[in-house]
Design a protein around this motif. Structure first.
Motif, PDB file in Angstrom:
ATOM      1  N   ALA A   1      10.092   2.299  -8.312  1.00 37.08           N
ATOM      2  CA  ALA A   1      10.206   1.109  -7.472  1.00 37.08           C
ATOM      3  C   ALA A   1      11.123   0.064  -8.093  1.00 37.08           C
ATOM      4  O   ALA A   1      11.451  -0.930  -7.460  1.00 37.08           O
ATOM      5  CB  ALA A   1       8.834   0.504  -7.234  1.00 37.08           C
TER       6      ALA A   1
ATOM      7  N   VAL B   1       8.188  -6.591  -0.099  1.00 37.42           N
ATOM      8  CA  VAL B   1       7.669  -5.310   0.393  1.00 37.42           C
ATOM      9  C   VAL B   1       6.957  -4.560  -0.732  1.00 37.42           C
ATOM     10  O   VAL B   1       5.841  -4.043  -0.557  1.00 37.42           O
ATOM     11  CB  VAL B   1       8.818  -4.456   0.993  1.00 37.42           C
ATOM     12  CG1 VAL B   1       8.364  -3.029   1.249  1.00 37.42           C
ATOM     13  CG2 VAL B   1       9.312  -5.099   2.283  1.00 37.42           C
ATOM     14  N   ALA B   2       7.568  -4.505  -1.911  1.00 40.90           N
ATOM     15  CA  ALA B   2       6.943  -3.813  -3.046  1.00 40.90           C
ATOM     16  C   ALA B   2       5.577  -4.421  -3.342  1.00 40.90           C
ATOM     17  O   ALA B   2       4.582  -3.699  -3.534  1.00 40.90           O
ATOM     18  CB  ALA B   2       7.847  -3.893  -4.282  1.00 40.90           C
TER      19      ALA B   2
ATOM     20  N   ARG C   1      12.928  -6.763  -0.917  1.00 38.82           N
ATOM     21  CA  ARG C   1      12.401  -5.662  -1.731  1.00 38.82           C
ATOM     22  C   ARG C   1      11.180  -6.107  -2.549  1.00 38.82           C
ATOM     23  O   ARG C   1      10.186  -5.398  -2.645  1.00 38.82           O
ATOM     24  CB  ARG C   1      13.486  -5.131  -2.675  1.00 38.82           C
ATOM     25  CG  ARG C   1      14.507  -4.233  -2.012  1.00 38.82           C
ATOM     26  CD  ARG C   1      15.629  -3.872  -2.986  1.00 38.82           C
ATOM     27  NE  ARG C   1      15.152  -3.188  -4.179  1.00 38.82           N
ATOM     28  CZ  ARG C   1      14.932  -1.872  -4.241  1.00 38.82           C
ATOM     29  NH1 ARG C   1      15.178  -1.113  -3.201  1.00 38.82           N
ATOM     30  NH2 ARG C   1      14.483  -1.337  -5.348  1.00 38.82           N
TER      31      ARG C   1
ATOM     32  N   SER D   1       5.952   1.879  -5.466  1.00 37.96           N
ATOM     33  CA  SER D   1       4.986   0.778  -5.427  1.00 37.96           C
ATOM     34  C   SER D   1       3.579   1.272  -5.119  1.00 37.96           C
ATOM     35  O   SER D   1       2.595   0.752  -5.664  1.00 37.96           O
ATOM     36  CB  SER D   1       5.417  -0.263  -4.384  1.00 37.96           C
ATOM     37  OG  SER D   1       6.637  -0.855  -4.774  1.00 37.96           O
TER      38      SER D   1
ATOM     39  N   PHE E   1       2.956  -3.381  -0.892  1.00 36.49           N
ATOM     40  CA  PHE E   1       2.532  -1.989  -1.073  1.00 36.49           C
ATOM     41  C   PHE E   1       1.668  -1.807  -2.321  1.00 36.49           C
ATOM     42  O   PHE E   1       0.670  -1.105  -2.286  1.00 36.49           O
ATOM     43  CB  PHE E   1       3.741  -1.046  -1.098  1.00 36.49           C
ATOM     44  CG  PHE E   1       4.163  -0.601   0.273  1.00 36.49           C
ATOM     45  CD1 PHE E   1       3.452   0.403   0.942  1.00 36.49           C
ATOM     46  CD2 PHE E   1       5.239  -1.182   0.918  1.00 36.49           C
ATOM     47  CE1 PHE E   1       3.820   0.813   2.225  1.00 36.49           C
ATOM     48  CE2 PHE E   1       5.625  -0.785   2.201  1.00 36.49           C
ATOM     49  CZ  PHE E   1       4.912   0.212   2.854  1.00 36.49           C
TER      50      PHE E   1
ATOM     51  N   LEU F   1      15.585  -1.098   1.472  1.00 37.92           N
ATOM     52  CA  LEU F   1      14.254  -0.829   0.920  1.00 37.92           C
ATOM     53  C   LEU F   1      14.212   0.571   0.307  1.00 37.92           C
ATOM     54  O   LEU F   1      14.154   0.706  -0.901  1.00 37.92           O
ATOM     55  CB  LEU F   1      13.195  -1.012   2.002  1.00 37.92           C
ATOM     56  CG  LEU F   1      13.155  -2.452   2.552  1.00 37.92           C
ATOM     57  CD1 LEU F   1      12.175  -2.564   3.708  1.00 37.92           C
ATOM     58  CD2 LEU F   1      12.773  -3.445   1.457  1.00 37.92           C
TER      59      LEU F   1
ATOM     60  N   VAL G   1       9.031   2.258  -1.868  1.00 40.80           N
ATOM     61  CA  VAL G   1       7.705   2.366  -1.248  1.00 40.80           C
ATOM     62  C   VAL G   1       6.813   3.337  -2.030  1.00 40.80           C
ATOM     63  O   VAL G   1       5.689   2.990  -2.421  1.00 40.80           O
ATOM     64  CB  VAL G   1       7.848   2.809   0.233  1.00 40.80           C
ATOM     65  CG1 VAL G   1       6.480   3.076   0.841  1.00 40.80           C
ATOM     66  CG2 VAL G   1       8.586   1.738   1.025  1.00 40.80           C
TER      67      VAL G   1
ATOM     68  N   HIS H   1      12.942   4.900   0.138  1.00 36.97           N
ATOM     69  CA  HIS H   1      11.682   5.597  -0.144  1.00 36.97           C
ATOM     70  C   HIS H   1      11.189   5.376  -1.567  1.00 36.97           C
ATOM     71  O   HIS H   1       9.996   5.340  -1.829  1.00 36.97           O
ATOM     72  CB  HIS H   1      11.822   7.099   0.156  1.00 36.97           C
ATOM     73  CG  HIS H   1      12.938   7.750  -0.604  1.00 36.97           C
ATOM     74  ND1 HIS H   1      14.237   7.789  -0.135  1.00 36.97           N
ATOM     75  CD2 HIS H   1      12.965   8.353  -1.810  1.00 36.97           C
ATOM     76  CE1 HIS H   1      15.000   8.399  -1.025  1.00 36.97           C
ATOM     77  NE2 HIS H   1      14.260   8.754  -2.055  1.00 36.97           N
TER      78      HIS H   1
END
Lengths: 143, 142
Positions: B98, B119-120, B116, A87, B123, A79, A84, A81
């Motif tokens: 991202a 999760v993206a 990914r 996004s 968020f 994943l 996150v 930083h």
């Protein structure tokens, strides 16, 4: 041929965005506004788009692309930083005006000057992104 | 409007079809921010023609439809240049950091159950929701 299929894909994408109502920023902000007059349309758009794509991913197994080359590698499980932070920043901008990159491009011709201002700022942000990424990586390795 | 979800579903199917064509024919993931961003920062120079053709279709086909149907800007998008500039910058930086936006992470990522992508999407939807709540219901500026 690659450019022809790319143009067909772009045209279908733009038509779909237009038809679905996703170039209407009120519908996008309405979807994000869970405490206001919530608009569920985006969920139908996402669901509708994911269906054919799930079939397409299944069809990639043991095959190669029609026009040569190879299919994208399996998704990276890490994943990180940047995913996150990026996004979250993207979501903030998306909520502020109700535009994301695809619908902004699709409505360039009919969305008025606002869409142009947004798009120019977005291109500027994309130019700045590599520098921001370097700084975030330095901060993350120091933390 | 009660019919909106049908248009949403039909438009969504077209978006998914577009992504399927780009994947099965060209072998590429249809991510709007990636296709544009690669042209902006030069990382996509090797397949610039394919990227430009995609963008040509994405801008051009809606333009033709809008002309044929007599679309006029209805003022739905804010005219506030500060908001537009800030939002554009955030979207530009954020999607490149991202490595994807609603089309790449959302449509193409979720449909292959990419962690990914999922999760993206969580968020950016959460951040977008909080932003609308804050700026609309607390500050009252959007």
């Amino acid at each position: 041929m690659r450019t022809l299929f790319a143009a067909i894909s772009g045209g279908l994408f733009g038509t779909g965005l237009m038809l679905s109502g996703m170039t209407d920023t009120r519908k996008v902000q309405g979807w994000l506004d869970v405490f206001g007059n919530w608009d569920p349309t985006l969920a139908f758009v996402m669901g509708g788009a994911i269906l054919p794509m799930a079939v397409a991913w299944a069809l990639t197994r043991d095959r190669s692309p029609l026009l040569g080359g190879s299919f994208p590698a399996a998704p990276d499980p890490r994943l990180g930083h940047n995913l996150v932070v990026g996004s979250v920043l993207f979501g903030m901008g998306w909520g502020l005006v109700g535009l994301c990159p695809g619908p902004a491009m699709a409505s360039l011709s009919y969305g008025g000057p606002s869409v142009w201002i947004f798009t120019l700022a977005m291109l500027g942000g994309m130019l700045l992104a590599p520098g921001v990424r370097t700084r975030l990586d330095v901060m993350a390795s120091a933390a | 409007m009660p019919m909106d979800w049908i248009y949403g579903l039909a438009g969504g199917l077209l978006i998914g079809l577009a992504a399927a064509v780009f994947l099965l024919a060209n072998g590429r993931i249809m991510g709007a921010s990636g296709i544009i961003g690669g042209l902006v920062d030069g990382t996509g120079r090797s397949n610039a023609a394919e990227r430009l053709a995609f963008l040509g279709g994405l801008v051009g086909v809606p333009m033709v439809i809008a002309l044929l149907m007599g679309f006029v800007p209805d003022g739905a998008v804010t005219a506030n240049p500060l908001l537009l500039g800030a939002a554009g910058l955030l979207v530009g930086v954020g999607t490149r950091l991202a490595n994807g936006c609603t089309s790449g992470h959302g449509v193409c990522g979720i449909s292959r159950l990419s962690l990914r992508g999922i999760v993206a999407t969580c968020f950016y939807i959460a951040a977008g929701g909080l932003t609308v709540v804050l700026f609309r219901h607390v500050l009252g500026v959007i």
